[in-house]
Design a protein around this motif. Sequence first.
Motif, PDB file in Angstrom:
ATOM      1  N   VAL A  30       0.845  -1.184   0.000  1.00  0.00           N
ATOM      2  CA  VAL A  30       0.000   0.000   0.000  1.00  0.00           C
ATOM      3  C   VAL A  30       0.886   1.243   0.000  1.00  0.00           C
ATOM      4  O   VAL A  30       1.720   1.415   0.884  1.00  0.00           O
ATOM      5  N   SER A  31       0.689   2.088  -1.000  1.00  0.00           N
ATOM      6  CA  SER A  31       1.395   3.368  -1.049  1.00  0.00           C
ATOM      7  C   SER A  31       0.588   4.389  -0.256  1.00  0.00           C
ATOM      8  O   SER A  31      -0.645   4.302  -0.203  1.00  0.00           O
ATOM      9  N   VAL A  32       1.279   5.341   0.355  1.00  0.00           N
ATOM     10  CA  VAL A  32       0.571   6.356   1.132  1.00  0.00           C
ATOM     11  C   VAL A  32       1.087   7.747   0.820  1.00  0.00           C
ATOM     12  O   VAL A  32       2.248   7.931   0.451  1.00  0.00           O
ATOM     13  N   ILE A  33       0.178   8.699   0.966  1.00  0.00           N
ATOM     14  CA  ILE A  33       0.519  10.116   0.877  1.00  0.00           C
ATOM     15  C   ILE A  33      -0.058  10.797   2.108  1.00  0.00           C
ATOM     16  O   ILE A  33      -1.273  10.778   2.321  1.00  0.00           O
ATOM     17  N   ASP A  34       0.822  11.356   2.927  1.00  0.00           N
ATOM     18  CA  ASP A  34       0.427  12.186   4.063  1.00  0.00           C
ATOM     19  C   ASP A  34       0.575  13.633   3.614  1.00  0.00           C
ATOM     20  O   ASP A  34       1.667  14.209   3.670  1.00  0.00           O
ATOM     21  N   ALA A  35      -0.526  14.211   3.159  1.00  0.00           N
ATOM     22  CA  ALA A  35      -0.474  15.563   2.594  1.00  0.00           C
ATOM     23  C   ALA A  35      -0.459  16.626   3.683  1.00  0.00           C
ATOM     24  O   ALA A  35      -1.008  16.439   4.767  1.00  0.00           O
ATOM     25  N   TYR A  36       0.202  17.714   3.383  1.00  0.00           N
ATOM     26  CA  TYR A  36       0.244  18.913   4.224  1.00  0.00           C
ATOM     27  C   TYR A  36       1.013  18.733   5.531  1.00  0.00           C
ATOM     28  O   TYR A  36       0.840  19.511   6.455  1.00  0.00           O
ATOM     29  N   VAL A  37       1.860  17.728   5.610  1.00  0.00           N
ATOM     30  CA  VAL A  37       2.686  17.585   6.814  1.00  0.00           C
ATOM     31  C   VAL A  37       4.041  18.263   6.629  1.00  0.00           C
ATOM     32  O   VAL A  37       4.781  18.438   7.599  1.00  0.00           O
ATOM     33  N   ASP A  38       4.350  18.609   5.383  1.00  0.00           N
ATOM     34  CA  ASP A  38       5.573  19.344   5.075  1.00  0.00           C
ATOM     35  C   ASP A  38       5.347  20.083   3.757  1.00  0.00           C
ATOM     36  O   ASP A  38       4.216  20.148   3.266  1.00  0.00           O
ATOM     37  N   GLU A  39       6.386  20.592   3.166  1.00  0.00           N
ATOM     38  CA  GLU A  39       6.265  21.400   1.946  1.00  0.00           C
ATOM     39  C   GLU A  39       6.227  20.563   0.666  1.00  0.00           C
ATOM     40  O   GLU A  39       6.153  21.115  -0.433  1.00  0.00           O
ATOM     41  N   HIS A  40       6.298  19.238   0.789  1.00  0.00           N
ATOM     42  CA  HIS A  40       6.335  18.351  -0.374  1.00  0.00           C
ATOM     43  C   HIS A  40       5.066  18.494  -1.214  1.00  0.00           C
ATOM     44  O   HIS A  40       3.959  18.538  -0.680  1.00  0.00           O
ATOM     45  N   ASN A  41       5.224  18.543  -2.532  1.00  0.00           N
ATOM     46  CA  ASN A  41       4.092  18.612  -3.449  1.00  0.00           C
ATOM     47  C   ASN A  41       3.578  17.189  -3.701  1.00  0.00           C
ATOM     48  O   ASN A  41       4.106  16.462  -4.543  1.00  0.00           O
ATOM     49  N   TYR A  42       2.544  16.809  -2.979  1.00  0.00           N
ATOM     50  CA  TYR A  42       2.030  15.445  -3.047  1.00  0.00           C
ATOM     51  C   TYR A  42       1.375  15.103  -4.379  1.00  0.00           C
ATOM     52  O   TYR A  42       1.201  13.923  -4.697  1.00  0.00           O
ATOM     53  N   VAL A  43       1.038  16.086  -5.190  1.00  0.00           N
ATOM     54  CA  VAL A  43       0.423  15.818  -6.491  1.00  0.00           C
ATOM     55  C   VAL A  43       1.374  15.003  -7.368  1.00  0.00           C
ATOM     56  O   VAL A  43       0.945  14.135  -8.134  1.00  0.00           O
ATOM     57  N   VAL A  44       2.661  15.250  -7.227  1.00  0.00           N
ATOM     58  CA  VAL A  44       3.672  14.484  -7.961  1.00  0.00           C
ATOM     59  C   VAL A  44       3.559  12.994  -7.621  1.00  0.00           C
ATOM     60  O   VAL A  44       3.664  12.132  -8.495  1.00  0.00           O
ATOM     61  N   ASP A  45       3.295  12.684  -6.368  1.00  0.00           N
ATOM     62  CA  ASP A  45       3.168  11.289  -5.938  1.00  0.00           C
ATOM     63  C   ASP A  45       1.896  10.635  -6.487  1.00  0.00           C
ATOM     64  O   ASP A  45       1.896   9.451  -6.813  1.00  0.00           O
ATOM     65  N   ILE A  46       0.839  11.413  -6.582  1.00  0.00           N
ATOM     66  CA  ILE A  46      -0.401  10.892  -7.187  1.00  0.00           C
ATOM     67  C   ILE A  46      -0.136  10.542  -8.651  1.00  0.00           C
ATOM     68  O   ILE A  46      -0.497   9.455  -9.120  1.00  0.00           O
ATOM     69  N   ARG A  47       0.487  11.455  -9.380  1.00  0.00           N
ATOM     70  CA  ARG A  47       0.812  11.218 -10.792  1.00  0.00           C
ATOM     71  C   ARG A  47       1.681   9.973 -10.960  1.00  0.00           C
ATOM     72  O   ARG A  47       1.444   9.150 -11.837  1.00  0.00           O
ATOM     73  N   LYS A  48       2.693   9.848 -10.113  1.00  0.00           N
ATOM     74  CA  LYS A  48       3.606   8.708 -10.187  1.00  0.00           C
ATOM     75  C   LYS A  48       2.855   7.395  -9.969  1.00  0.00           C
ATOM     76  O   LYS A  48       3.061   6.425 -10.694  1.00  0.00           O
ATOM     77  N   LYS A  54       0.403   1.597 -15.331  1.00  0.00           N
ATOM     78  CA  LYS A  54       0.536   1.172 -16.728  1.00  0.00           C
ATOM     79  C   LYS A  54      -0.734   0.488 -17.239  1.00  0.00           C
ATOM     80  O   LYS A  54      -0.690  -0.576 -17.850  1.00  0.00           O
ATOM     81  N   GLY A  55      -1.867   1.112 -16.934  1.00  0.00           N
ATOM     82  CA  GLY A  55      -3.147   0.604 -17.398  1.00  0.00           C
ATOM     83  C   GLY A  55      -3.809  -0.412 -16.492  1.00  0.00           C
ATOM     84  O   GLY A  55      -4.981  -0.733 -16.671  1.00  0.00           O
ATOM     85  N   GLU A  56      -3.075  -0.954 -15.502  1.00  0.00           N
ATOM     86  CA  GLU A  56      -3.691  -1.877 -14.550  1.00  0.00           C
ATOM     87  C   GLU A  56      -4.636  -1.100 -13.636  1.00  0.00           C
ATOM     88  O   GLU A  56      -4.505   0.103 -13.478  1.00  0.00           O
ATOM     89  N   THR A  57      -5.548  -1.819 -13.009  1.00  0.00           N
ATOM     90  CA  THR A  57      -6.476  -1.182 -12.090  1.00  0.00           C
ATOM     91  C   THR A  57      -5.757  -0.757 -10.816  1.00  0.00           C
ATOM     92  O   THR A  57      -4.966  -1.504 -10.256  1.00  0.00           O
ATOM     93  N   GLY A  58      -6.055   0.438 -10.379  1.00  0.00           N
ATOM     94  CA  GLY A  58      -5.535   0.958  -9.122  1.00  0.00           C
ATOM     95  C   GLY A  58      -6.662   1.585  -8.335  1.00  0.00           C
ATOM     96  O   GLY A  58      -7.600   2.142  -8.908  1.00  0.00           O
ATOM     97  N   ILE A  59      -6.592   1.460  -7.020  1.00  0.00           N
ATOM     98  CA  ILE A  59      -7.601   2.037  -6.150  1.00  0.00           C
ATOM     99  C   ILE A  59      -6.931   3.125  -5.324  1.00  0.00           C
ATOM    100  O   ILE A  59      -5.913   2.878  -4.679  1.00  0.00           O
ATOM    101  N   ILE A  60      -7.500   4.321  -5.351  1.00  0.00           N
ATOM    102  CA  ILE A  60      -6.997   5.414  -4.536  1.00  0.00           C
ATOM    103  C   ILE A  60      -8.059   5.746  -3.496  1.00  0.00           C
ATOM    104  O   ILE A  60      -9.196   6.073  -3.828  1.00  0.00           O
ATOM    105  N   PHE A  61      -7.657   5.635  -2.235  1.00  0.00           N
ATOM    106  CA  PHE A  61      -8.517   5.992  -1.120  1.00  0.00           C
ATOM    107  C   PHE A  61      -8.154   7.391  -0.647  1.00  0.00           C
ATOM    108  O   PHE A  61      -6.970   7.707  -0.502  1.00  0.00           O
ATOM    109  N   THR A  62      -9.166   8.230  -0.405  1.00  0.00           N
ATOM    110  CA  THR A  62      -8.935   9.554   0.161  1.00  0.00           C
ATOM    111  C   THR A  62      -9.757   9.688   1.440  1.00  0.00           C
ATOM    112  O   THR A  62     -10.694   8.918   1.675  1.00  0.00           O
ATOM    113  N   ASP A  63      -9.418  10.685   2.234  1.00  0.00           N
ATOM    114  CA  ASP A  63     -10.105  10.826   3.514  1.00  0.00           C
ATOM    115  C   ASP A  63     -11.452  11.540   3.411  1.00  0.00           C
ATOM    116  O   ASP A  63     -12.442  11.058   3.941  1.00  0.00           O
ATOM    117  N   LEU A  64     -11.524  12.639   2.725  1.00  0.00           N
ATOM    118  CA  LEU A  64     -12.754  13.444   2.694  1.00  0.00           C
ATOM    119  C   LEU A  64     -13.228  13.710   1.279  1.00  0.00           C
ATOM    120  O   LEU A  64     -12.488  14.278   0.475  1.00  0.00           O
TER     121      LEU A  64
END
Length: 137
Positions: A30-48, A54-64
Motif C-alpha cells: 500500500v502506497s501512502v501520501i500524508d499531505a500537508y505535513v511538510d512542503e512536499h508537493n504530493y500531487v507528484v506522488d499521485i501522478r507517479k 501502466k493501465g492496470e487497475t488501481g484504487i486510490i482511497f482519500t479521507d474526505l
Amino acid sequence: MNKILIASHGHLASGIQSSLKILTGLESKVSVIDAYVDEHNYVVDIRKFIEELKGETGIIFTDLVGGSVNQKVILEAEGHPNVLIVSGVNLPVVLSVLLDVRPITRDVLNEIVKSSQVEIVDLKDDQDDISDEDFLA
C-alpha cells in the motif's frame, strides 16, 4: 494483488499503513501520501502512482469527499478509467481490498465498500448479565 494508494490530510494514511503492518504484514503493498505535513508537493506522488499502474487497475482511497486531497486525486485520475477512487477511507475497507483475491472492478469495489461501512455497536442495557460465551459468540 490490487494496487492501492491512500492519500489523506495529515498522517491518517500512514496510520492506516501502520495498522496494516500489525494486522497483515502487507503494508508495503500500500502506497501512502500524508499531505500537508511538510512542503512536499504530493500531487507528484499521485501522478507517479497512476503512471506506474501502466493501465492496470488501481484504487486510490482519500479521507474526505470534496476535500483538497480528494480534489487533486480526481483531477489527476481524469482520463484514467483504470483508477477507482473511494472517499471516506477506513481500515476495514482497505483491509478488504488488500486481501481480496478477485480482480477489483467497480462492482466488486461497491460490494466491498458497502460491507466495510461504519456501524454502531449496541451494548446491552444490563452489562452484568454478559458472559464470556456471549461476548465471544
